[in-house]
Design a protein around this motif. Structure first.
Motif, PDB file in Angstrom:
ATOM      1  N   MET A  27       0.852  -1.200   0.000  1.00 47.63           N
ATOM      2  CA  MET A  27       0.000   0.000   0.000  1.00 47.63           C
ATOM      3  C   MET A  27       0.888   1.251   0.000  1.00 47.63           C
ATOM      4  SD  MET A  27      -2.691   1.195   2.910  1.00 47.63           S
ATOM      5  CE  MET A  27      -3.194  -0.522   3.118  1.00 47.63           C
ATOM      6  N   ASN A  28       0.768   2.062  -1.080  1.00 52.83           N
ATOM      7  CA  ASN A  28       1.582   3.280  -1.005  1.00 52.83           C
ATOM      8  C   ASN A  28       0.675   4.494  -0.786  1.00 52.83           C
ATOM      9  OD1 ASN A  28       0.421   3.645  -3.434  1.00 52.83           O
ATOM     10  ND2 ASN A  28       2.182   2.881  -4.576  1.00 52.83           N
ATOM     11  N   GLY A  29       1.257   5.610  -0.662  1.00 59.16           N
ATOM     12  CA  GLY A  29       0.468   6.811  -0.435  1.00 59.16           C
ATOM     13  C   GLY A  29       0.705   7.350   0.967  1.00 59.16           C
ATOM     14  N   TYR A  30       0.168   8.514   1.183  1.00 57.51           N
ATOM     15  CA  TYR A  30       0.407   9.212   2.450  1.00 57.51           C
ATOM     16  C   TYR A  30      -0.918   9.711   3.005  1.00 57.51           C
ATOM     17  CZ  TYR A  30       5.068   8.970   0.528  1.00 57.51           C
ATOM     18  OH  TYR A  30       6.232   8.485   0.000  1.00 57.51           O
TER      19      TYR A  30
ATOM     20  N   VAL B 212      -2.765  16.641  14.175  1.00 59.43           N
ATOM     21  CA  VAL B 212      -2.752  16.500  12.713  1.00 59.43           C
ATOM     22  C   VAL B 212      -1.440  15.783  12.376  1.00 59.43           C
ATOM     23  CG1 VAL B 212      -2.866  17.735  10.504  1.00 59.43           C
ATOM     24  CG2 VAL B 212      -4.010  18.681  12.534  1.00 59.43           C
ATOM     25  N   VAL B 213      -1.569  14.473  12.096  1.00 54.45           N
ATOM     26  CA  VAL B 213      -0.398  13.605  11.935  1.00 54.45           C
ATOM     27  C   VAL B 213      -0.119  13.381  10.450  1.00 54.45           C
ATOM     28  CG1 VAL B 213       0.602  11.333  12.496  1.00 54.45           C
ATOM     29  CG2 VAL B 213      -1.099  12.373  14.040  1.00 54.45           C
ATOM     30  N   LYS B 214       1.153  13.485  10.044  1.00 54.73           N
ATOM     31  CA  LYS B 214       1.483  13.170   8.645  1.00 54.73           C
ATOM     32  C   LYS B 214       2.262  11.841   8.684  1.00 54.73           C
ATOM     33  CE  LYS B 214       1.250  16.885   9.458  1.00 54.73           C
ATOM     34  NZ  LYS B 214       1.434  18.327   9.361  1.00 54.73           N
ATOM     35  N   THR B 215       1.694  10.872   7.932  1.00 56.29           N
ATOM     36  CA  THR B 215       2.306   9.545   7.948  1.00 56.29           C
ATOM     37  C   THR B 215       2.095   8.858   6.602  1.00 56.29           C
ATOM     38  OG1 THR B 215       2.518   7.517   9.258  1.00 56.29           O
ATOM     39  CG2 THR B 215       0.271   8.327   8.858  1.00 56.29           C
ATOM     40  N   SER B 216       2.568   7.606   6.502  1.00 52.47           N
ATOM     41  CA  SER B 216       2.362   6.853   5.251  1.00 52.47           C
ATOM     42  C   SER B 216       1.176   5.918   5.435  1.00 52.47           C
ATOM     43  CB  SER B 216       3.615   6.033   4.933  1.00 52.47           C
ATOM     44  OG  SER B 216       3.764   4.989   5.902  1.00 52.47           O
ATOM     45  N   ALA B 217       0.562   5.544   4.311  1.00 53.24           N
ATOM     46  CA  ALA B 217      -0.574   4.616   4.373  1.00 53.24           C
ATOM     47  C   ALA B 217      -0.112   3.296   4.993  1.00 53.24           C
ATOM     48  CB  ALA B 217      -1.116   4.377   2.962  1.00 53.24           C
TER      49      ALA B 217
ATOM     50  N   LEU C 265       7.214  14.614   0.752  1.00 52.08           N
ATOM     51  CA  LEU C 265       6.677  13.237   0.816  1.00 52.08           C
ATOM     52  C   LEU C 265       7.833  12.237   1.000  1.00 52.08           C
ATOM     53  CD1 LEU C 265       3.912  13.480  -1.951  1.00 52.08           C
ATOM     54  CD2 LEU C 265       3.655  13.765   0.532  1.00 52.08           C
ATOM     55  N   ASN C 266       8.952  12.488   0.323  1.00 53.68           N
ATOM     56  CA  ASN C 266      10.133  11.620   0.523  1.00 53.68           C
ATOM     57  C   ASN C 266      10.635  11.730   1.957  1.00 53.68           C
ATOM     58  OD1 ASN C 266      10.113  10.757  -2.127  1.00 53.68           O
ATOM     59  ND2 ASN C 266      11.487  12.400  -2.820  1.00 53.68           N
ATOM     60  N   TRP C 267      10.576  12.930   2.495  1.00 54.15           N
ATOM     61  CA  TRP C 267      11.010  13.141   3.886  1.00 54.15           C
ATOM     62  C   TRP C 267      10.123  12.333   4.839  1.00 54.15           C
ATOM     63  CZ3 TRP C 267       7.877  15.434   7.630  1.00 54.15           C
ATOM     64  CH2 TRP C 267       8.488  15.566   8.896  1.00 54.15           C
ATOM     65  N   ILE C 268       8.802  12.282   4.568  1.00 51.20           N
ATOM     66  CA  ILE C 268       7.914  11.457   5.406  1.00 51.20           C
ATOM     67  C   ILE C 268       8.419  10.014   5.366  1.00 51.20           C
ATOM     68  CG2 ILE C 268       5.613  10.430   5.614  1.00 51.20           C
ATOM     69  CD1 ILE C 268       4.386  13.026   4.674  1.00 51.20           C
ATOM     70  N   GLU C 269       8.631   9.523   4.148  1.00 49.47           N
ATOM     71  CA  GLU C 269       9.091   8.140   3.949  1.00 49.47           C
ATOM     72  C   GLU C 269      10.371   7.876   4.744  1.00 49.47           C
ATOM     73  OE1 GLU C 269       7.040   6.636   1.353  1.00 49.47           O
ATOM     74  OE2 GLU C 269       7.704   4.878   2.471  1.00 49.47           O
ATOM     75  N   ASP C 270      11.357   8.742   4.567  1.00 47.71           N
ATOM     76  CA  ASP C 270      12.665   8.541   5.229  1.00 47.71           C
ATOM     77  C   ASP C 270      12.543   8.627   6.747  1.00 47.71           C
ATOM     78  OD1 ASP C 270      13.727   8.283   2.740  1.00 47.71           O
ATOM     79  OD2 ASP C 270      14.473  10.371   2.623  1.00 47.71           O
ATOM     80  N   SER C 271      11.701   9.526   7.227  1.00 48.18           N
ATOM     81  CA  SER C 271      11.567   9.726   8.683  1.00 48.18           C
ATOM     82  C   SER C 271      10.943   8.529   9.367  1.00 48.18           C
ATOM     83  CB  SER C 271      10.704  10.954   8.973  1.00 48.18           C
ATOM     84  OG  SER C 271      11.263  12.103   8.396  1.00 48.18           O
TER      85      SER C 271
ATOM     86  N   GLU D 253      -1.235  29.247  15.855  1.00 48.20           N
ATOM     87  CA  GLU D 253      -0.130  28.592  16.567  1.00 48.20           C
ATOM     88  C   GLU D 253      -0.446  27.126  16.846  1.00 48.20           C
ATOM     89  OE1 GLU D 253       1.989  29.261  20.800  1.00 48.20           O
ATOM     90  OE2 GLU D 253       2.048  30.986  19.444  1.00 48.20           O
ATOM     91  N   VAL D 254       0.353  26.252  16.277  1.00 49.52           N
ATOM     92  CA  VAL D 254       0.263  24.824  16.593  1.00 49.52           C
ATOM     93  C   VAL D 254       1.626  24.398  17.150  1.00 49.52           C
ATOM     94  CG1 VAL D 254      -1.498  24.373  14.825  1.00 49.52           C
ATOM     95  CG2 VAL D 254       0.926  24.093  14.250  1.00 49.52           C
ATOM     96  N   ASN D 255       1.601  23.362  17.959  1.00 52.17           N
ATOM     97  CA  ASN D 255       2.854  22.821  18.495  1.00 52.17           C
ATOM     98  C   ASN D 255       3.258  21.636  17.635  1.00 52.17           C
ATOM     99  OD1 ASN D 255       2.831  24.653  20.718  1.00 52.17           O
ATOM    100  ND2 ASN D 255       1.217  23.370  21.632  1.00 52.17           N
ATOM    101  N   SER D 256       4.414  21.739  16.994  1.00 52.52           N
ATOM    102  CA  SER D 256       4.851  20.713  16.044  1.00 52.52           C
ATOM    103  C   SER D 256       5.981  19.878  16.627  1.00 52.52           C
ATOM    104  CB  SER D 256       5.297  21.374  14.740  1.00 52.52           C
ATOM    105  OG  SER D 256       4.206  22.102  14.179  1.00 52.52           O
ATOM    106  N   VAL D 257       5.896  18.581  16.359  1.00 60.93           N
ATOM    107  CA  VAL D 257       6.936  17.619  16.753  1.00 60.93           C
ATOM    108  C   VAL D 257       7.295  16.855  15.489  1.00 60.93           C
ATOM    109  CG1 VAL D 257       7.539  15.749  18.356  1.00 60.93           C
ATOM    110  CG2 VAL D 257       5.657  17.315  18.913  1.00 60.93           C
ATOM    111  N   TYR D 258       8.577  16.732  15.165  1.00 62.66           N
ATOM    112  CA  TYR D 258       8.922  16.107  13.884  1.00 62.66           C
ATOM    113  C   TYR D 258      10.383  15.652  13.877  1.00 62.66           C
ATOM    114  CZ  TYR D 258      10.802  20.800  13.205  1.00 62.66           C
ATOM    115  OH  TYR D 258      11.481  21.989  13.374  1.00 62.66           O
ATOM    116  N   TRP D 259      10.664  14.723  12.951  1.00 62.67           N
ATOM    117  CA  TRP D 259      12.032  14.245  12.758  1.00 62.67           C
ATOM    118  C   TRP D 259      12.779  15.203  11.834  1.00 62.67           C
ATOM    119  CZ3 TRP D 259      14.476  10.636  15.432  1.00 62.67           C
ATOM    120  CH2 TRP D 259      13.712   9.674  16.122  1.00 62.67           C
TER     121      TRP D 259
END
Lengths: 104, 104, 104
Positions: free
Chosen positions: A1-4, A57-62, A96-102, C37-43
């Protein structure tokens, strides 16, 4: 499954930071923005309830979503937590690549 | 039509609570998070306008959207209100069932 | 390409207004809501970073996205800015037409 995905999660106001750290530290999401305080109105057991919550608000991969769902449910204070995924249809390729790598 | 939506609606800052109550009381949405104050910039009749607004994040079913659209338009103070639906692609099954049950 | 997007962009807290003006003035988006203003946490480069950011919620057309992406990247202070598009699946027809007209 790909996508974000952008995944929305609500928590009690004082749990926002703790859960966002948990998500990033465990590589369930590359980044979380916490909207510190929203006013929530919702049905619960036949009554309308009102609470102040934090909105994550979370950014992640599928690919990571299933693991994110299980692990967040295991630590979330609610019995039926809001954990919902919206599809990212397009985006800055470098991001999007940064999401993948992280998430590796 | 099955599926679930996150619906975004903007209103004047002092109307956020009133409209979120209206939406939940009338079972147009199971839950609304109100971001109390956002700074909005937008085109209106050829000019760039700036306002403070409340941003409503409504969780509902695809089936309810038409009714939500008509009823919110009928009480919204704007002539052309922002009422837009984003697809929920995946989510906590218990939560999605809760949305369904809350709208009955 | 038809259709409409909600585009999420994060910036340093003090750049929210400036970038939202840039987006609307250059007709890259019809409307921007800035969550101040949001509080961000990230790699970032192997470490977990924490920052306060502004979250921009841009409403635009799918057709405009490529131009929005390039122009925002050209002025954004980050090397890898978050610029991600979520699909609007349904909406107030008058509002969607307004997006279209505002971007002409």
């Amino acid at each position: 499954m790909n996508g974000y995905y952008v995944v929305l999660i609500t928590v009690p106001v004082d749990k926002g930071e703790e859960l966002s750290n948990f998500i990033v530290e465990n590589k369930l999401g590359a980044c979380v923005n916490v909207v510190p305080e929203v006013n929530s109105v919702y049905w619960w057991k036949g009554n309308i309830e009102k609470d102040k919550e934090a909105l994550l608000v979370v950014k992640t991969s599928a690919q990571k979503f299933k693991e994110l769902l299980e692990k967040v449910k295991s630590v979330h204070p609610y019995t039926v937590p809001e954990i919902i995924a919206l599809p990212i249809l397009a985006g800055n390729p470098d991001y999007l690549n940064w999401i993948e790598d992280s998430l590796k």
